[in-house]
Design an enzyme around this catalytic site. Structure first.
Site, short mmCIF file in Angstrom:
data_model
loop_
_atom_site.label_atom_id
_atom_site.label_comp_id
_atom_site.label_asym_id
_atom_site.label_seq_id
_atom_site.Cartn_x
_atom_site.Cartn_y
_atom_site.Cartn_z
N SER A 263 20.59 -14.27 0.97
CA SER A 263 19.69 -15.30 0.44
C SER A 263 18.75 -15.83 1.49
O SER A 263 18.90 -15.57 2.68
CB SER A 263 20.51 -16.43 -0.17
OG SER A 263 21.74 -16.56 0.46
N1 SAM Z 1 26.50 -14.88 3.24
C1 SAM Z 1 26.02 -13.56 3.58
C2 SAM Z 1 25.06 -13.57 4.74
O1 SAM Z 1 24.73 -14.65 5.27
O2 SAM Z 1 24.64 -12.48 5.13
C3 SAM Z 1 25.38 -12.90 2.40
C4 SAM Z 1 26.37 -12.43 1.43
S1 SAM Z 1 25.72 -11.32 0.20
C5 SAM Z 1 24.75 -12.37 -0.79
C6 SAM Z 1 27.21 -11.09 -0.75
C7 SAM Z 1 28.26 -10.29 -0.05
O3 SAM Z 1 29.47 -10.36 -0.81
C8 SAM Z 1 27.93 -8.81 0.08
O4 SAM Z 1 27.99 -8.41 1.41
C9 SAM Z 1 29.00 -8.13 -0.78
O5 SAM Z 1 29.39 -6.87 -0.29
C10 SAM Z 1 30.12 -9.13 -0.70
N2 SAM Z 1 31.12 -9.06 -1.78
C11 SAM Z 1 30.92 -8.85 -3.11
N3 SAM Z 1 32.11 -8.87 -3.77
C12 SAM Z 1 33.07 -9.08 -2.84
C13 SAM Z 1 34.48 -9.19 -2.91
N4 SAM Z 1 35.15 -9.10 -4.06
N5 SAM Z 1 35.16 -9.42 -1.76
C14 SAM Z 1 34.50 -9.52 -0.58
N6 SAM Z 1 33.16 -9.41 -0.44
C15 SAM Z 1 32.44 -9.20 -1.56
#
Ligand code: SAM
Length: 193
Positions: free
Chosen positions: A43
């Site tokens: 984001s």
């Molecule tokens: N907060 C992060 C940053 O500052 O870079 C961005 C996160 S991104 C919007 C969402 C992340 O959640 C992705 O890397 C995705 O692979 C991970 N994700 C999705 N489902 C997940 C799960 N069940 N367990 C762990 N990670 C998950």
């Protein structure tokens, strides 16, 4: 703005998103979402800042973050908490985030590669939980892992648009939910997909 919020803002102002986005730093300095590979998007920086401020991490807080992604949000949380437990399902992102956060000398971050939709029970309860991927409903398992007096932020809704919700657990375990803003996050994979 409280002094604590000013400190978080000052840390945010000097934190360079380029340090977290290997090989794709185009747009990193803009306040826009950016691709981090593997079909994932992070984001805009100001949303990460607003979410950190809203979560109100305290120096003694034990924080659970679901969705490490690039590790950028993890840095904001770890700089203002005692410990951060962060879970990422994509191994390449999990490894890259570790490298980038170790390069910044953090020693209070614990990483896990796997499905975080059910939390990380071994280290529960947590004073704060931040979920940075969107769920169709609030995962019961995460609410259970929230300590009394704790706060959780999670985007809840459909595939393209969600409400960023704040869940607060009272001293007696009662749970209150409120809406912060509309957001568009990538999906939280797993049980609440
Ligand atoms: N907060 C992060 C940053 O500052 O870079 C961005 C996160 S991104 C919007 C969402 C992340 O959640 C992705 O890397 C995705 O692979 C991970 N994700 C999705 N489902 C997940 C799960 N069940 N367990 C762990 N990670 C998950």
């Amino acid at each position: 703005m409280t002094n604590r919020e000013k400190e978080i803002k000052a840390y945010f102002d000097q934190l360079n998103r380029r340090d977290f986005i290997a090989g794709n730093s185009e747009g990193a300095s803009l306040d826009l979402p950016v691709q981090i590979g593997h079909g994932q998007t992070i984001s805009q920086p100001t949303l990460a800042l607003n979410m950190t401020i809203a979560l109100q991490p305290e120096p003694g807080s034990k924080v659970l973050e679901i969705g490490t992604g690039s590790g950028y949000q993890t840095a904001l949380l770890a700089a203002f908490s005692r410990e951060v437990y962060t879970v990422e399902r994509i191994e390449a992102l999990y490894k890259q985030a570790q490298e980038h956060l170790h390069a910044k000398n953090f020693t209070n971050i614990h990483f896990k590669n796997g499905d975080g939709s059910l939390g990380w029970t071994e280290h529960a309860p947590y004073d704060r939980i931040m979920v940075t991927a969107s769920a169709t409903q609030i995962p019961d398992e995460l609410v259970k892992q929230l300590a009394p007096g704790g706060k959780m932020i999670i985007p809840v809704g459909g595939a393209h648009l969600q409400e960023l919700q704040m869940i607060e657990k009272g001293a007696n375990g009662e749970v209150r939910t409120s809406k912060l803003e509309d957001v568009a996050f990538v999906r939280l994979r797993g049980k609440y997909e």
